[in-house]
Design an enzyme around this catalytic site. Sequence first.
Site, PDB file in Angstrom:
ATOM      1  N   GLU A  45       0.836  -1.202   0.000  1.00  0.00           N
ATOM      2  CA  GLU A  45       0.000   0.000   0.000  1.00  0.00           C
ATOM      3  C   GLU A  45       0.873   1.256   0.000  1.00  0.00           C
ATOM      4  O   GLU A  45       1.846   1.357   0.746  1.00  0.00           O
ATOM      5  CB  GLU A  45      -0.912  -0.028   1.229  1.00  0.00           C
ATOM      6  CG  GLU A  45      -1.948   1.064   1.275  1.00  0.00           C
ATOM      7  CD  GLU A  45      -2.917   0.876   2.438  1.00  0.00           C
ATOM      8  OE1 GLU A  45      -3.926   1.599   2.479  1.00  0.00           O
ATOM      9  OE2 GLU A  45      -2.661   0.016   3.307  1.00  0.00           O
ATOM     10  N   LYS A 114      -9.270   3.186  -2.719  1.00  0.00           N
ATOM     11  CA  LYS A 114      -9.612   2.380  -1.545  1.00  0.00           C
ATOM     12  C   LYS A 114     -11.047   2.678  -1.134  1.00  0.00           C
ATOM     13  O   LYS A 114     -11.449   3.837  -1.022  1.00  0.00           O
ATOM     14  CB  LYS A 114      -8.648   2.703  -0.398  1.00  0.00           C
ATOM     15  CG  LYS A 114      -8.669   1.720   0.759  1.00  0.00           C
ATOM     16  CD  LYS A 114      -7.524   2.003   1.722  1.00  0.00           C
ATOM     17  CE  LYS A 114      -7.468   1.007   2.860  1.00  0.00           C
ATOM     18  NZ  LYS A 114      -6.338   1.260   3.786  1.00  0.00           N
ATOM     19  N   CYS A 175      -5.986  -3.559   1.941  1.00  0.00           N
ATOM     20  CA  CYS A 175      -5.731  -3.594   3.386  1.00  0.00           C
ATOM     21  C   CYS A 175      -6.994  -3.684   4.234  1.00  0.00           C
ATOM     22  O   CYS A 175      -7.567  -4.742   4.402  1.00  0.00           O
ATOM     23  CB  CYS A 175      -4.894  -2.383   3.780  1.00  0.00           C
ATOM     24  SG  CYS A 175      -4.101  -2.581   5.408  1.00  0.00           S
ATOM     25  N   SER A 359      20.927   0.002  34.012  1.00  0.00           N
ATOM     26  CA  SER A 359      20.757   0.115  35.462  1.00  0.00           C
ATOM     27  C   SER A 359      21.023  -1.171  36.220  1.00  0.00           C
ATOM     28  O   SER A 359      21.175  -1.147  37.437  1.00  0.00           O
ATOM     29  CB  SER A 359      19.329   0.573  35.765  1.00  0.00           C
ATOM     30  OG  SER A 359      18.406  -0.458  35.452  1.00  0.00           O
TER      31      SER A 359
END
Length: 704
Positions: A45, A114, A175, A359
């Site tokens: 896309e 789309k 999509c 740490s």
Amino acid sequence: MEHYVTIASCQLNQWALDFEGNRDRIIESIKQAKEQKARLRLGPELEITGYGCEDHFLESDTYTHSWEMLCWIIKHPDCQNILLDIGMPVMHKSVRHNCRILALDGKIILIRPKLWLCDDGNFRESRWFTPWLRPRVVETYYLPTFVGDSLSQTQVPIGDAILQCKDTVVGIETCEELFTPSSPHVDMALDGVEIFLNASGSHHELRKLSTRYGLIQNSTQKCGGIYLYSNQRGCDGGRLYYDGCAMILSNGALLAQGSQFCLRDVEVISATVDVDTVRSSRFQPSHGLQGVTRPSYERIYLDFSLSSFKQNFDMHNKPTDGQPIRLVSPQEEIAYGPACWLWDYLRRSRSGGFFLPLSGGLDSASSAVIVHSMCRIVTSAIKDNDQTVLADVRRIVGDPNYSSTCPKELASHIFYTSFMGSENSSKETRGRAKELASRIGSYHVDMSIDTMTRAIVSLFAMVTGKTPQFRSRGGSQAENLALQNIQARSRMLLAYLFAQLLPWVRGYSGSLLVLGSSNVDESLRGYMTKYDCSSADVNPIGGVSKTDLKSFLEYTKDAFDMPILQDFLDATPTAELEPTTENYVQSDEVDMGMTYPELSMFGRLRKIAKCGPFSMFNELIHKWGDHLSPTEIASKVKRFFYYYGINRHKVTTLTPSYHAETYGVDDNRYDLRQFLYPSWTWQNKRIDEVAAKYEEHERRNKDQ
């Protein structure tokens, strides 16, 4: 045999607005598709622009440059004699659309906008585009003058049409349309479409791939058909990592699958399929009856076959066999997804490496191990002779002859760690940090920040005449918290200083990206200091839960041969910002008043189940009622929302993090909520009322 078609789908590591780079990767993918004897090539896309352009889609330049690149691609000598499906934005009647461009032999065949846009979670497509919203409607699109002159075309069809080739019918689904309740592939299948093309920009999220695969498999099992799925791969400039996994399925069977986590900029998969098997699968009378009652699509007729004459009479040309889906564990997803994302960010930002305050705790260890995983992936690509990766490595380390395939050697050039201890730090955490750094190969610095923090306290005392004390030494809660925050914020300042100058100290050029190491649960609860060492340039674990991080270290302890990680897993999570006494050792879960698994549950109910305080309490009554009383559950829910509300402002300054979890708290990106909250007075009253009724009901049952 004349019905054997070879088709290709690809995944590309595109970069938003990198028009020339995106163009070249598209052309390379077409060349690879043709080398695999494919007659149809599907790309991801918005591949010409990159998916993540966001508000750049509002700029006319984006559309102009997209057309320039499209003309270049479809006229390229290597891009002929193959049907192309290419993604780019198109403006039609002053309306912006997210489109697929179907092209063949230097001509545009169809522009397919789309139909349904994605507007949830991380996506805001309707901010930039308008959906077509007119199934089966086709109009005339007049090409921009320079495009028409270049292609010798004036107008092309735009809309929801299908392609009628000489030997099969092709339909387009983009999509989000696959995820909608009424997906276009159903009506297209009933109108004779046999090959479905789906170009996607789908990001990685833990445990998501199986959902994506299930939808495609179900669609081709129910309707019959050949389904090509293409996807972006990599980081195109934001918080998301697109995880590829291009797929080709036929009648529910997986024929080809691309890699999910990989550094290759271009990857093409292909399959040979007998379209007759699609026709045979649609034998049910219900399919025919529903098909003849549905309105038809407009067909674009092509004098082109997806089957090749040479392949038709090649006795060795046979359909591709099915294969099982490759799904990795969530632990592997954490190991590889953020690692690939970090590599893209490092190479494209032109930085010299990473700096991480290490740490000695589980979170910073997780960030360190992800960098180690990145070094493993990079050196593996070098072993596989990936020249693009090798060129990027040589540029980053500043050595044109660099060729090492040792992850530890690479880390010694690009990864810097530092233990920033104080009088409250234990020798155990210092030792763990040093040993992990040695195992990974980072350039490690061990320092004490006490001189810096004492100077700040002394300045405050000189100005105000008062000296704050820790709680264990008689100080108030305000004094105690302020002294903790001084340490945390000092580390952030030092991290940026050392990130800028440590390469200079070693005689290298450039500066480093500072890595964060706060997890999604701590951000949700607000259990962190604003502008402390969780503030960084990027954070590979900011979208991962503490529970998943623990299982990730359990996995990498063996998979990466790092037994030292067991010490991190066994240690009690602690910030080490307060003095330890005979009666008190600081603990994260005690400080928060809730456990990390409880925080994960709160996060999922708040975001995924969309629960406010009252509905969350009602859910937890049934989930936790076997070991907690209604009053205890009510107390936990009220405590969570109290701290969530007063600390929500902290998420406005969160370091950009890799998106991995469905209950992420990324402010005004994935999680749109205010950061100034009232007290939860009414909600708490309702919770207490219902809790009291549950308690009364329990008492009556015991008395009977």
